[in-house]
Write a protein that holds these residues in place. Structure first.
Motif, PDB file in Angstrom:
ATOM      1  N   GLU A  33      -8.700   5.930  31.450  1.00 29.86           N
ATOM      2  CA  GLU A  33      -9.300   5.213  32.848  1.00 29.86           C
ATOM      3  C   GLU A  33      -9.529   6.427  33.782  1.00 29.86           C
ATOM      4  N   LEU A  34      -8.677   7.176  33.909  1.00 34.76           N
ATOM      5  CA  LEU A  34      -8.807   8.387  34.990  1.00 34.76           C
ATOM      6  C   LEU A  34     -10.349   8.872  34.674  1.00 34.76           C
ATOM      7  N   ALA A  35     -10.557   9.371  33.692  1.00 33.50           N
ATOM      8  CA  ALA A  35     -11.728  10.102  33.503  1.00 33.50           C
ATOM      9  C   ALA A  35     -13.016   9.064  33.517  1.00 33.50           C
ATOM     10  N   ALA A  36     -12.862   7.800  32.805  1.00 36.55           N
ATOM     11  CA  ALA A  36     -14.068   7.076  32.687  1.00 36.55           C
ATOM     12  C   ALA A  36     -14.195   6.113  33.795  1.00 36.55           C
ATOM     13  N   VAL A  37     -13.168   5.846  34.461  1.00 38.03           N
ATOM     14  CA  VAL A  37     -13.352   4.838  35.684  1.00 38.03           C
ATOM     15  C   VAL A  37     -13.313   5.513  36.830  1.00 38.03           C
ATOM     16  N   PHE A  38     -12.074   6.072  37.201  1.00 38.07           N
ATOM     17  CA  PHE A  38     -11.934   6.699  38.590  1.00 38.07           C
ATOM     18  C   PHE A  38     -12.698   7.697  38.839  1.00 38.07           C
ATOM     19  N   GLN A  39     -13.154   8.612  37.854  1.00 37.08           N
ATOM     20  CA  GLN A  39     -13.961   9.772  37.892  1.00 37.08           C
ATOM     21  C   GLN A  39     -15.349   9.587  38.198  1.00 37.08           C
ATOM     22  N   ARG A  40     -15.493   8.254  37.735  1.00 37.78           N
ATOM     23  CA  ARG A  40     -17.192   7.628  37.822  1.00 37.78           C
ATOM     24  C   ARG A  40     -17.243   6.660  39.010  1.00 37.78           C
ATOM     25  N   SER A  41     -16.080   6.240  39.634  1.00 38.03           N
ATOM     26  CA  SER A  41     -16.172   5.386  40.779  1.00 38.03           C
ATOM     27  C   SER A  41     -16.298   6.155  42.102  1.00 38.03           C
ATOM     28  N   TRP A  42     -17.121   5.441  43.155  1.00 34.12           N
ATOM     29  CA  TRP A  42     -17.048   5.598  44.436  1.00 34.12           C
ATOM     30  C   TRP A  42     -15.596   5.597  45.020  1.00 34.12           C
ATOM     31  N   LEU A  43     -15.162   6.766  45.588  1.00 35.90           N
ATOM     32  CA  LEU A  43     -13.907   6.760  45.929  1.00 35.90           C
ATOM     33  C   LEU A  43     -13.940   6.682  47.626  1.00 35.90           C
ATOM     34  N   TYR A  44     -13.129   5.914  48.348  1.00 35.00           N
ATOM     35  CA  TYR A  44     -13.225   6.240  49.905  1.00 35.00           C
ATOM     36  C   TYR A  44     -12.591   7.294  50.345  1.00 35.00           C
ATOM     37  N   ALA A  45     -13.241   8.116  51.217  1.00 33.69           N
ATOM     38  CA  ALA A  45     -12.567   9.353  51.513  1.00 33.69           C
ATOM     39  C   ALA A  45     -11.948   9.234  52.908  1.00 33.69           C
ATOM     40  N   GLY A  46     -12.786   8.417  54.019  1.00 38.72           N
ATOM     41  CA  GLY A  46     -12.125   8.524  54.902  1.00 38.72           C
ATOM     42  C   GLY A  46     -13.337   7.800  56.149  1.00 38.72           C
ATOM     43  N   HIS A  47     -13.094   7.769  57.710  1.00 33.74           N
ATOM     44  CA  HIS A  47     -14.009   7.313  58.376  1.00 33.74           C
ATOM     45  C   HIS A  47     -14.610   8.497  59.171  1.00 33.74           C
ATOM     46  N   VAL A  48     -15.848   8.277  59.174  1.00 31.78           N
ATOM     47  CA  VAL A  48     -16.521   9.190  59.954  1.00 31.78           C
ATOM     48  C   VAL A  48     -16.183   9.848  61.283  1.00 31.78           C
ATOM     49  N   SER A  49     -14.996   8.909  62.041  1.00 33.64           N
ATOM     50  CA  SER A  49     -14.734   9.326  63.287  1.00 33.64           C
ATOM     51  C   SER A  49     -13.476  10.482  62.942  1.00 33.64           C
ATOM     52  N   GLU A  50     -13.197  10.448  61.510  1.00 35.53           N
ATOM     53  CA  GLU A  50     -12.098  11.556  61.400  1.00 35.53           C
ATOM     54  C   GLU A  50     -12.630  12.875  60.965  1.00 35.53           C
ATOM     55  N   ILE A  51     -14.008  12.784  60.810  1.00 35.72           N
ATOM     56  CA  ILE A  51     -14.600  14.343  60.593  1.00 35.72           C
ATOM     57  C   ILE A  51     -15.895  14.137  61.637  1.00 35.72           C
ATOM     58  N   ALA A  52     -15.601  13.893  62.964  1.00 36.48           N
ATOM     59  CA  ALA A  52     -16.734  13.633  63.852  1.00 36.48           C
ATOM     60  C   ALA A  52     -17.366  15.008  64.188  1.00 36.48           C
ATOM     61  N   ARG A  53     -16.701  16.020  64.393  1.00 31.11           N
ATOM     62  CA  ARG A  53     -17.090  17.224  64.979  1.00 31.11           C
ATOM     63  C   ARG A  53     -17.354  18.111  63.983  1.00 31.11           C
ATOM     64  N   PRO A  54     -18.260  19.311  63.807  1.00 35.48           N
ATOM     65  CA  PRO A  54     -18.402  20.311  63.065  1.00 35.48           C
ATOM     66  C   PRO A  54     -17.046  21.043  62.803  1.00 35.48           C
ATOM     67  N   GLY A  55     -16.921  21.258  61.690  1.00 38.36           N
ATOM     68  CA  GLY A  55     -15.584  21.857  61.010  1.00 38.36           C
ATOM     69  C   GLY A  55     -14.275  21.026  60.857  1.00 38.36           C
ATOM     70  N   GLN A  56     -14.432  19.671  60.969  1.00 38.45           N
ATOM     71  CA  GLN A  56     -13.387  18.745  60.809  1.00 38.45           C
ATOM     72  C   GLN A  56     -13.749  18.498  59.258  1.00 38.45           C
ATOM     73  N   TYR A  57     -12.392  18.237  58.542  1.00 41.14           N
ATOM     74  CA  TYR A  57     -12.654  17.771  57.296  1.00 41.14           C
ATOM     75  C   TYR A  57     -11.352  17.170  56.771  1.00 41.14           C
ATOM     76  N   LEU A  58     -11.533  16.627  55.654  1.00 42.61           N
ATOM     77  CA  LEU A  58     -10.239  15.717  54.933  1.00 42.61           C
ATOM     78  C   LEU A  58     -10.374  15.819  53.571  1.00 42.61           C
ATOM     79  N   THR A  59      -9.426  15.451  52.886  1.00 45.14           N
ATOM     80  CA  THR A  59      -9.300  15.763  51.346  1.00 45.14           C
ATOM     81  C   THR A  59      -9.060  14.283  50.939  1.00 45.14           C
ATOM     82  N   VAL A  60      -9.492  14.005  49.706  1.00 42.57           N
ATOM     83  CA  VAL A  60      -9.295  12.750  49.035  1.00 42.57           C
ATOM     84  C   VAL A  60      -9.016  13.244  47.516  1.00 42.57           C
TER      85      VAL A  60
END
Ligand code: FES
Ligand code: FE2
Length: 384
Positions: A33-60
């Motif tokens: 499932e990890l390989a076939a389902v989750f690594q092929r599904s769209w994962l929510y990473a965050g909201h644009v406001s959390e990386i609003a400015r150049p240089g801002q990053y987040l991890t998922v």
């Protein structure tokens, strides 16, 4: 490996029962499932406001994978693996931050905000940094929500998957919102039990007193959800449902009144209030009320463990303490979620028993079959 997990699920859909023990207890299936389902599904990473400015990053993170999503100096959002191209060290710690570039702590290979390698110390004149970029990951922003997909060919994008119901979500202007609060939960249950729980309200009367203060259970607990205005995309992973609230409630809060004084998007201008839930199985659920939205993400953390993150979005200029009280804002979902996790953990304990034989689903649980159909589709697409 059994080649017919999807067929097993289909048999249980036809019989209208729960799924059998092995689907929750097989380490082999979980890895698949990890390989076939989750690594092929769209994962929510965050909201644009959390990386609003150049240089801002987040991890998922998903399983063993970690991805960096960063906004570059040209405002472009890029996503790439959080794995150094030198000897594989994790580049940045999980979480969010701001950086001019990413410097690997191990030997200081240094990457730009788009994942390209800027330079590496003492690698000699034949070494070409351009040959060693971080592998990129598909990224897409929909309604201000940033998604990534680890597949080399992710198939339909988030915008395409959600297209059918976009008009229901657009009035909330989620792209303009900001994150007011985020809560992480660890649930000692297989990820599928968490989704099954989220699908039905058969358990609500006995377990969710806060939720039922605004939610109109009598309307939703009909055998056929279409009676409460469900729209479905052709893709079984996608589900929209307008949630019925009690006649005196305008928001899904503990008292039915808005928890935030500044309403979202068109609702501030007097649009008729409604609450809508959107699912992109098996990774994300969004519930929008006129004053706030939640984004709920599920990620497996082992065969019997699921990480859940919930973010609350509010109007961009709403201020904590003035326009809303955080405890009041998060109360209904935080309490409902915690009640649900206990139920999921209880189910996890039971389905592991050799005595467990799935029983018939109630009419009120018909929507659990929708999850099974989506799950069967994901398995079948992966040849499982
Ligand atoms: S592992 Fe990153 S610089 Fe060596
Ligand atoms: Fe629940």
């Amino acid at each position: 490996m059994t080649a017919a997990y999807s067929e097993t699920v289909q048999q249980h859909i036809a019989a209208r029962t729960g799924m059998p023990r092995e689907l929750y207890t097989s380490p082999e299936l979980y890895e698949a499932e990890l390989a076939a389902v989750f690594q092929r599904s769209w994962l929510y990473a965050g909201h644009v406001s959390e990386i609003a400015r150049p240089g801002q990053y987040l991890t998922v993170a998903s399983g063993d994978e970690s991805v960096i999503v960063a906004r570059g100096n040209d405002e472009t959002i890029s996503a790439f693996y959080n794995v150094c191209r030198h000897r594989g060290a994790r580049l940045v710690d999980e979480g969010c931050g701001s950086a001019r570039r990413f410097v690997c702590p191990y030997h200081q290979w240094t990457y730009r905000l788009d994942g390209s390698l800027l330079g590496a110390p003492r690698m000699g004149k034949d070494f070409d940094p351009a040959e060693h970029p971080l592998p990129t990951v598909a990224v897409e922003v929909w309604q201000g929500l940033v998604f990534v997909n680890l597949a080399a060919d992710p198939g339909p994008g988030v915008g395409a998957l959600f297209a059918d119901g976009e008009a229901v979500v657009a009035p909330f202007a989620l792209a303009e919102a900001r994150v007011a609060h985020t809560e992480d939960y660890l649930v000692a249950a297989n990820w599928k039990l968490v989704w099954e729980n989220a699908q039905e309200c058969y358990h609500c009367m006995a377990n969710h007193p806060e939720f039922l203060k605004a939610f109109d259970l009598a309307s939703i607990n009909e055998p056929d959800w279409r009676e409460c205005d469900v729209q479905r995309s052709d893709d079984r992973r996608v589900q929209y449902a307008k949630l019925p609230l009690r006649s005196d409630a305008v928001s899904l809060t503990v008292d039915g009144r808005p928890a935030v004084a500044k309403l979202l998007g068109e609702f501030a201008a007097g649009r008729e209030p409604y609450t809508v839930a959107i699912h992109l199985k098996p990774t994300v659920a969004v519930v929008c009320s006129p004053d706030y939205a939640i984004i709920l993400t599920d990620s497996p953390d082992g065969l019997g463990s699921t990480k859940v993150r919930v973010s609350w979005l509010v109007h961009p200029s709403a201020e904590a303490g003035t326009d809303y009280d955080v405890d009041n804002l998060i109360k209904v979902w935080d309490q409902t979620n915690r009640q649900d996790w206990k139920l999921c953990e209880r189910a996890q304990l039971g389905v592991r028993s050799q005595s467990y034989v799935p029983g018939p689903l109630a009419a009120d649980e018909a929507s659990v079959l929708d999850f099974y159909r989506a799950y069967a589709q994901l398995l079948a697409d992966a040849g499982l």
